[in-house]
Write a protein that holds these residues in place. Structure first.
Motif, short mmCIF file in Angstrom:
data_model
loop_
_atom_site.label_atom_id
_atom_site.label_comp_id
_atom_site.label_asym_id
_atom_site.label_seq_id
_atom_site.Cartn_x
_atom_site.Cartn_y
_atom_site.Cartn_z
N SER A 6 0.85 -1.19 0.00
CA SER A 6 0.00 0.00 0.00
C SER A 6 0.88 1.23 0.00
O SER A 6 2.01 1.21 0.50
CB SER A 6 -0.94 0.02 1.21
OG SER A 6 -0.22 0.10 2.42
N THR A 8 0.54 5.83 0.03
CA THR A 8 -0.30 7.02 0.19
C THR A 8 0.19 8.13 -0.72
O THR A 8 1.39 8.42 -0.77
CB THR A 8 -0.29 7.50 1.65
OG1 THR A 8 -0.85 6.48 2.48
CG2 THR A 8 -1.10 8.78 1.81
N ILE A 20 -5.06 6.60 -0.78
CA ILE A 20 -4.31 5.43 -0.36
C ILE A 20 -4.62 4.30 -1.33
O ILE A 20 -5.79 3.95 -1.54
CB ILE A 20 -4.64 5.00 1.08
CG1 ILE A 20 -4.46 6.18 2.04
CG2 ILE A 20 -3.73 3.85 1.50
CD1 ILE A 20 -5.72 6.87 2.45
N PHE A 22 -4.06 0.30 -2.50
CA PHE A 22 -3.77 -1.03 -1.97
C PHE A 22 -3.65 -1.99 -3.15
O PHE A 22 -4.59 -2.12 -3.95
CB PHE A 22 -4.88 -1.51 -1.04
CG PHE A 22 -5.12 -0.63 0.15
CD1 PHE A 22 -4.53 -0.91 1.37
CD2 PHE A 22 -5.94 0.49 0.05
CE1 PHE A 22 -4.76 -0.10 2.48
CE2 PHE A 22 -6.17 1.30 1.14
CZ PHE A 22 -5.57 1.02 2.36
N ARG A 65 -8.97 -6.17 5.23
CA ARG A 65 -7.77 -5.45 5.62
C ARG A 65 -7.95 -3.95 5.37
O ARG A 65 -7.54 -3.11 6.18
CB ARG A 65 -6.56 -5.96 4.85
CG ARG A 65 -5.29 -5.21 5.25
CD ARG A 65 -4.09 -5.57 4.42
NE ARG A 65 -3.00 -4.63 4.72
CZ ARG A 65 -1.89 -4.54 4.03
NH1 ARG A 65 -1.69 -5.32 3.01
NH2 ARG A 65 -0.97 -3.67 4.36
N ILE A 66 -8.56 -3.59 4.24
CA ILE A 66 -8.78 -2.18 3.94
C ILE A 66 -9.75 -1.58 4.95
O ILE A 66 -9.55 -0.44 5.41
CB ILE A 66 -9.29 -2.04 2.50
CG1 ILE A 66 -8.18 -2.45 1.52
CG2 ILE A 66 -9.74 -0.61 2.21
CD1 ILE A 66 -8.62 -2.55 0.08
N ARG A 68 -10.14 -2.52 8.05
CA ARG A 68 -9.41 -2.36 9.32
C ARG A 68 -8.50 -1.14 9.27
O ARG A 68 -8.38 -0.40 10.25
CB ARG A 68 -8.59 -3.62 9.62
CG ARG A 68 -9.43 -4.83 10.01
CD ARG A 68 -8.56 -5.92 10.62
NE ARG A 68 -7.56 -6.43 9.70
CZ ARG A 68 -7.75 -7.44 8.86
NH1 ARG A 68 -8.94 -8.05 8.80
NH2 ARG A 68 -6.78 -7.85 8.07
N PHE A 69 -7.87 -0.93 8.12
CA PHE A 69 -7.02 0.26 7.95
C PHE A 69 -7.84 1.52 8.14
O PHE A 69 -7.43 2.44 8.88
CB PHE A 69 -6.37 0.24 6.58
CG PHE A 69 -5.57 1.48 6.26
CD1 PHE A 69 -4.22 1.54 6.54
CD2 PHE A 69 -6.18 2.60 5.68
CE1 PHE A 69 -3.48 2.69 6.26
CE2 PHE A 69 -5.45 3.73 5.39
CZ PHE A 69 -4.11 3.79 5.69
N ALA A 70 -8.99 1.59 7.48
CA ALA A 70 -9.82 2.79 7.59
C ALA A 70 -10.26 3.03 9.03
O ALA A 70 -10.23 4.18 9.51
CB ALA A 70 -11.05 2.65 6.67
N LYS A 71 -10.65 2.00 9.71
CA LYS A 71 -11.08 2.15 11.11
C LYS A 71 -9.95 2.64 11.99
O LYS A 71 -10.12 3.55 12.82
CB LYS A 71 -11.63 0.82 11.62
CG LYS A 71 -12.17 0.90 13.05
CD LYS A 71 -12.77 -0.43 13.48
CE LYS A 71 -13.32 -0.35 14.91
NZ LYS A 71 -13.92 -1.65 15.33
N ALA A 72 -8.77 2.05 11.80
CA ALA A 72 -7.61 2.44 12.62
C ALA A 72 -7.20 3.89 12.38
O ALA A 72 -6.71 4.57 13.29
CB ALA A 72 -6.44 1.51 12.34
N GLU A 73 -7.42 4.38 11.16
CA GLU A 73 -7.04 5.75 10.81
C GLU A 73 -8.16 6.75 11.05
O GLU A 73 -7.99 7.94 10.74
CB GLU A 73 -6.61 5.80 9.34
CG GLU A 73 -5.35 5.00 9.04
CD GLU A 73 -4.13 5.56 9.73
OE1 GLU A 73 -3.99 6.80 9.76
OE2 GLU A 73 -3.33 4.77 10.26
#
Length: 301
Positions: A6, A8, A20, A22, A65-66, A68-73
């Motif tokens: 990935s 950015t 971003i 992926f 996975r995408i 989870r990335f969005a939630k974490a960010e």
């Protein structure tokens, strides 16, 4: 591993999206989050659902996975977007819509693509895109991602209904039109595609401002560039694109593109996934035994 890399592309300031990308290793596809930095609201674009053509098995590993990335960010997804019904991968649109509770969308001419493929599959009652997608965007339609304006461009050629999303002041998601300049352009030999239409779509994209970032749909690396990449600019494509850079004429482009396409085989997932992608990635309705089944045309393509 479904998503192997990935990167950015930062916002350039007011009116500019943060993007971003992926990379899906199995299909060479790039999936995107296009985010308004001011509101942290975003759209998912062309996200892949895992599909193994050897046993017609699906998985959600890459899409999850995408998410989870969005939630974490702290990114709030408010749209699930696709540029066209993909032939090389299964789209995650229906899955993401159900998970997130947000609208999904694609180009309005998906209804024409569905009509075309009803014939190839001999399924006259199949496919109702107006039911499986919440929005069918026509050329020139507009909407917003957060506070960023988005304009839709019809970019046919690869398919007869492909669209480009122009987000904010300087980002365009151009799917299977351009590839990176050192590769050239995308194929256009699938039913409904034409090299003439693709050339004209490419020229329309090149009318965008020179510094517009162009985010492509696929990359596989080259002998000189072994790793995948997916961002260029209008100026770079106009000057250096291997197929149309420097002002190649439509006739010369068509000759080159059609000759190249004759050497290409069909994607190994194409006949499987199109009948799901015309349902926003949803499997056919279960039959009496509780299982879903795909229908594969023989000797048609």
């Amino acid at each position: 591993m479904k998503v192997s890399l990935s990167r950015t592309s930062p916002s350039r300031g007011n009116g500019s999206a943060e993007v971003i990308g992926f990379y899906d290793e199995d299909t060479g596809s790039i999936q995107y989050i296009a985010m308004d930095p001011a509101t942290r609201k975003a759209a998912l674009i062309d996200v892949v659902m895992g599909f193994d053509p050897t046993n017609a098995a699906t998985d959600t590993e890459g899409a999850d996975r995408i998410l989870r990335f969005a939630k974490a960010e702290g990114i709030e997804i408010e749209w699930v977007l696709d540029t066209h019904p993909h032939a090389d991968h299964l789209m995650a649109s229906s899955y993401l819509k159900e998970r997130l509770g947000v609208p999904n969308a694609i180009g309005a001419k998906v209804t024409d693509i569905a009509a075309l493929w009803r014939d190839y599959y001999n399924m006259p009652d199949a496919f109702a895109p107006e039911q499986d997608f919440d929005r069918l965007f026509a050329d020139g339609d507009t909407f917003r991602i957060g506070d960023l304006p988005v304009r839709v461009m019809l970019s046919d050629g690869h398919t007869l209904g492909s669209i480009t999303y122009v987000v904010g002041d300087d980002a365009a998601f151009v799917h299977d039109t351009f590839m990176l300049p050192d590769v050239g352009t995308s194929r256009c030999d699938f039913p409904g595609g034409t090299a003439h239409d693709l050339y004209r779509s490419l020229q329309e994209i090149l009318k965008l401002p020179d510094d517009t970032r162009l985010f492509i749909g696929h990359d596989y690396g080259t002998d000189d560039r072994p790793g995948p990449a997916w961002e260029s600019t209008v100026a770079e494509q106009r000057r250096h694109n291997a197929h149309i850079g420097g002002g190649v004429s439509e006739d010369d482009y068509v000759d080159l593109r059609e000759a190249r396409d004759k050497t290409l085989s069909l994607p190994d997932r194409m006949l499987h996934v199109l009948q799901m992608n015309l349902r926003a990635g949803r499997a056919p309705d279960a039959e009496s035994d509780g299982n879903s089944y795909l229908k594969i045309p023989m000797n048609r393509l």
